[in-house]
Each structure stands twice: as C-alpha cells, then as structure tokens.
Design an enzyme around this catalytic site. Structure first.
Site, PDB file in Angstrom:
ATOM      1  N   GLU A 193       0.863  -1.184   0.000  1.00 61.26           N
ATOM      2  CA  GLU A 193       0.000   0.000   0.000  1.00 61.26           C
ATOM      3  C   GLU A 193       0.909   1.247   0.000  1.00 61.26           C
ATOM      4  OE1 GLU A 193      -2.056   0.153   3.745  1.00 61.26           O
ATOM      5  OE2 GLU A 193      -3.502   1.659   3.090  1.00 61.26           O
TER       6      GLU A 193
ATOM      7  N   LYS B 158      -9.595   2.808  -1.827  1.00 66.42           N
ATOM      8  CA  LYS B 158      -9.845   2.108  -0.558  1.00 66.42           C
ATOM      9  C   LYS B 158     -11.165   2.553   0.080  1.00 66.42           C
ATOM     10  CE  LYS B 158      -7.229   0.985   3.694  1.00 66.42           C
ATOM     11  NZ  LYS B 158      -5.958   1.274   4.409  1.00 66.42           N
TER      12      LYS B 158
ATOM     13  N   CYS C 148      -5.334  -3.297   2.302  1.00 72.54           N
ATOM     14  CA  CYS C 148      -5.036  -3.405   3.724  1.00 72.54           C
ATOM     15  C   CYS C 148      -6.272  -3.584   4.614  1.00 72.54           C
ATOM     16  CB  CYS C 148      -4.188  -2.205   4.159  1.00 72.54           C
ATOM     17  SG  CYS C 148      -3.253  -2.561   5.675  1.00 72.54           S
TER      18      CYS C 148
HETATM   19  C1  ACM Z   1      -4.057  -0.167   7.070  1.00 71.64           C
HETATM   20  O1  ACM Z   1      -5.144  -0.192   6.483  1.00 71.64           O
HETATM   21  N1  ACM Z   1      -3.029   0.447   6.537  1.00 71.64           N
HETATM   22  C2  ACM Z   1      -3.899  -0.853   8.358  1.00 71.64           C
END
Ligand code: ACM
Length: 270
Positions: free
Chosen positions: A38, A109, A142
C-alpha cells in the site's frame, strides 16, 4: 501462473526512489503478477493533508503509474500497487493494476484506517475485478480485510486472486486472510511493507512484513520474514478458485441464504 510480491520499506516522500527500488528488485523476479505494498511510492505516515496532496498523483496519468507501466512492459508482468491518488480536490488511498497493455484499472480504498481518515476520502465504488488473460484479479487494500464484505464482493464478481497491498502494523490480518480465502475459495496475495515510520512525535509505526500467498483452501503457500525486503514468487493454478463446492452437498456461494440476509445492510445496534 507465477504470482508473488515484493515487500520493502518505502522511503517517505520519495516516489522516484521507491519506484527505482522496485525496478531493481523486480529484475530478479520472474512472475506473471507482482503485488507491491500500500502507498508504495509515497510511504505511509503523513502528518498533514497538504503533504498527502503534494505527494498524490493522478491515475493513470501520473509519473508513478507511467513508470509502473514501463516496468510491467519490460518484465512482461502485471503489477498491483498501492499509490496515493489525486483527482481534482480529492485524495484517495488507491491501488492501481497495470500490465504490458497499460493501466488495467484502479480501486479506491473503502475502509480507511486510523488517521488515513484525515488525509484521504473513502472510495465510493465496490472493489473491482479485472479479467487479465482469462484470470480474474480483484483489488482490495489493507484494512479492507477486517470487513468480510470486501473479499465477498470480489468473490461474487468471480475473482480468482485477491491482490492486497498493505501497510500492516499488526499480524492479525495475516491469519484472517487464510479465512477470507477459505470462505470465498480464492487465492490472495497480501504484500505488506517492512520498516518503521517515526515522522510524528510520540507515534512510531512498525510494519510487520510477512507478505504471503494463500490458496483457496486457506493454506499458506509462502510467507516472507517480518523485517527485511523480500520478493517471493509461487506457481499456482488460478482455476482452482472456480470450484466452490465444499462437498457434494454444499456450495460456498450457492448455499448462501440471501433471502434472510437483509439485515446485513441495516445499521448495527448501538
Ligand atoms: C491499514 O489499512 N493500513 C492498516
């Protein structure tokens, strides 16, 4: 199909340097699909929205995306990578999928973690699945792991492999992804960064590495160490994700009782 990851410790605020580090590492990996962490180009621990805006880039017209496409062409591979995206006034924590044919697609995201909520806007679209040469690649990022709806939405769209760039500071996700794969009968490649961020007084973030590939039975195929840069590639048969039979009576997706699941979309009891 050869799938893998390259985990490393991105240097904060150095997109060109981080992309060069990836280029160097990928020269030693033969793969059809590589997943990067990420925010691999910018680093993770922003301290202001301005900083995030300055470092974010358009997709697909930004420099990082262009460099990734060049790299994918050179290496004859597909790459799923987390990058900070700027679109007008909005900044997103995004994942881009590129290949020799150019930019295949993007995901923003949905479930922002902790202070990400201060810099990024959450995505508004479901996580996407892209058909690449007959293999269906799903994108998630993530913290999406803790919401089982994310992997399920990808599985319902036919994903064979979940590409999962991450910056994890715990190791709960590593274990949970075994279950996400088992309950959806999919592969997952989670690429987690290493190293630490100490950009904010009183708050050190230590990332837990352990990037991994999991199969549709929830079995760990490979897992990297916790601390060092590491690339790994493993051979898989992606079509194994297409068999959703648990046994001769049970089908992982077909046996869902959707007619009684309405409350899933209701607000939770406070
Ligand atoms: C995350 O979503 N970077 C823990």
């Amino acid at each position: 199909m050869r799938v893998g990851f390259y985990q490393f410790a991105p240097v904060f605020g150095d997109p060109a340097g981080n992309t060069a580090r990836v280029r160097e590492a990928l020269s030693a990996l033969e793969a059809d699909l590589i997943v990067l962490p990420e925010l691999f180009n910018t680093g993770y621990q922003f301290v202001s929205e301005d900083e995030a805006r300055d470092l974010a880039e358009p997709i697909p017209d930004g420099e990082t995306c262009a460099a990734l496409i060049d790299l994918a062409r050179e290496r004859g591979t597909h790459i799923a990578a987390g990058i900070a995206e700027r679109d007008g006034e909005a900044i997103y924590n995004a994942c881009v999928l590129v290949g020799p044919e150019g930019c295949v697609g993007r995901y923003r995201k949905l479930h922002l973690f902790y202070e990400e909520k201060r810099w990024f806007q959450p995505g508004r679209e479901p996580p996407p699945v892209f058909d690449v040469g007959g293999v269906r690649l799903g994108l998630m990022i993530c913290f999406d792991w803790i919401f089982p709806e994310t992997a399920r939405m990808l599985a319902l769209q036919g994903a064979d492999i979940l590409c999962h760039p991450s910056n994890l500071i715990f190791t709960l996700c590593h274990e949970a992804m075994l279950i996400r794969c088992l309950e959806n009968r999919v592969f997952a490649v989670t690429c987690n960064r290493t190293g630490r961020d100490e950009r904010k007084p009183g708050e050190t973030l230590t990332y837990t590495g352990g990037s991994q590939v999991v199969d549709p039975r929830g079995r760990l195929l490979v897992r990297a160490g916790e601390e060092n840069p590491e690339g790994q590639v493993v051979e898989i048969q992606p079509e194994r994700s297409r068999n959703k039979d648990f046994n001769e009576y049970n089908h992982i997706l077909g046996d869902r009782r959707v007619e009684v699941y309405d409350m899933i979309n209701r607000p939770a009891v406070p």
